[in-house]
Scaffold this motif. Structure first.
Motif, PDB file in Angstrom:
ATOM      1  N   VAL A  13     -46.988  13.054 -51.695  1.00 16.41           N
ATOM      2  CA  VAL A  13     -47.085  11.685 -51.239  1.00 16.41           C
ATOM      3  C   VAL A  13     -45.711  11.169 -50.848  1.00 16.41           C
ATOM      4  O   VAL A  13     -45.074  11.256 -51.887  1.00 16.41           O
ATOM      5  CB  VAL A  13     -47.725  10.821 -52.263  1.00 16.41           C
ATOM      6  CG1 VAL A  13     -47.717   9.255 -51.811  1.00 16.41           C
ATOM      7  CG2 VAL A  13     -49.215  11.288 -52.376  1.00 16.41           C
ATOM      8  N   ASP A  14     -45.538  10.701 -49.724  1.00 18.64           N
ATOM      9  CA  ASP A  14     -43.961  10.232 -49.348  1.00 18.64           C
ATOM     10  C   ASP A  14     -43.105  11.192 -49.680  1.00 18.64           C
ATOM     11  O   ASP A  14     -41.852  11.061 -50.305  1.00 18.64           O
ATOM     12  CB  ASP A  14     -43.728   8.961 -50.118  1.00 18.64           C
ATOM     13  CG  ASP A  14     -44.595   7.811 -49.855  1.00 18.64           C
ATOM     14  OD1 ASP A  14     -45.121   7.892 -48.548  1.00 18.64           O
ATOM     15  OD2 ASP A  14     -44.802   6.765 -50.623  1.00 18.64           O
ATOM     16  N   GLY A  15     -43.244  12.452 -49.389  1.00 13.82           N
ATOM     17  CA  GLY A  15     -42.336  13.580 -49.733  1.00 13.82           C
ATOM     18  C   GLY A  15     -42.352  14.267 -51.120  1.00 13.82           C
ATOM     19  O   GLY A  15     -41.453  14.925 -51.537  1.00 13.82           O
ATOM     20  N   LYS A  36     -46.846  13.364 -60.751  1.00 17.17           N
ATOM     21  CA  LYS A  36     -46.628  11.802 -60.229  1.00 17.17           C
ATOM     22  C   LYS A  36     -45.032  11.858 -59.715  1.00 17.17           C
ATOM     23  O   LYS A  36     -44.364  12.111 -60.883  1.00 17.17           O
ATOM     24  CB  LYS A  36     -46.868  11.024 -61.219  1.00 17.17           C
ATOM     25  CG  LYS A  36     -46.926   9.245 -60.548  1.00 17.17           C
ATOM     26  CD  LYS A  36     -47.511   8.451 -61.527  1.00 17.17           C
ATOM     27  CE  LYS A  36     -47.163   7.146 -60.964  1.00 17.17           C
ATOM     28  NZ  LYS A  36     -47.780   5.976 -61.853  1.00 17.17           N
ATOM     29  N   ASP A  37     -44.918  11.482 -58.676  1.00 14.13           N
ATOM     30  CA  ASP A  37     -43.408  10.969 -58.268  1.00 14.13           C
ATOM     31  C   ASP A  37     -42.465  12.414 -58.563  1.00 14.13           C
ATOM     32  O   ASP A  37     -41.200  12.174 -58.961  1.00 14.13           O
ATOM     33  CB  ASP A  37     -43.024   9.963 -58.967  1.00 14.13           C
ATOM     34  CG  ASP A  37     -41.690   9.450 -58.407  1.00 14.13           C
ATOM     35  OD1 ASP A  37     -41.738   9.602 -56.991  1.00 14.13           O
ATOM     36  OD2 ASP A  37     -40.896   8.737 -59.049  1.00 14.13           O
TER      37      ASP A  37
END
Length: 96
Positions: A13-15, A36-37
């Motif tokens: 997600v978003d790289g 996550k992240d």
């Protein structure tokens, strides 16, 4: 991932690595769970080449609650500190 020798199988997600995934370290230690992240986050399990496994709840890359199931580790080694030491050793690149 080529630089670290790790392999990631999962969503981005978003790289950033995010969602359900499998992350394989160069030492063949595997993480299967939520990301996550770009870090371990949520329910996930570390599987070590020795046959040991560490089931944990992760928050921003750190285990907040977990249990170790190991056929070879002694009781004293079954601490969170020991698990994190092993994990850090498995991702640290040798110098030189």
């Amino acid at each position: 991932m080529e630089y670290t020798g790790s392999q990631y199988i999962g969503e981005f997600v978003d790289g950033r690595m995010e969602g359900s995934a499998e992350y394989i370290l160069p030492t063949e230690t595997r993480y299967v769970g939520e990301m996550k992240d770009g870090v371990f986050h949520g329910q996930g399990t570390l599987y070590f080449p020795s046959g040991s496994r560490y089931d944990a709840i992760w928050e921003n890359g750190l285990a907040t609650k977990g249990s170790l199931n190991s056929p070879i580790w002694t009781r004293l080694e079954k601490s969170l500190k020991a698990v994190m030491t092993v994990e850090m050793a498995s991702i640290t690149r040798p110098r030189g």
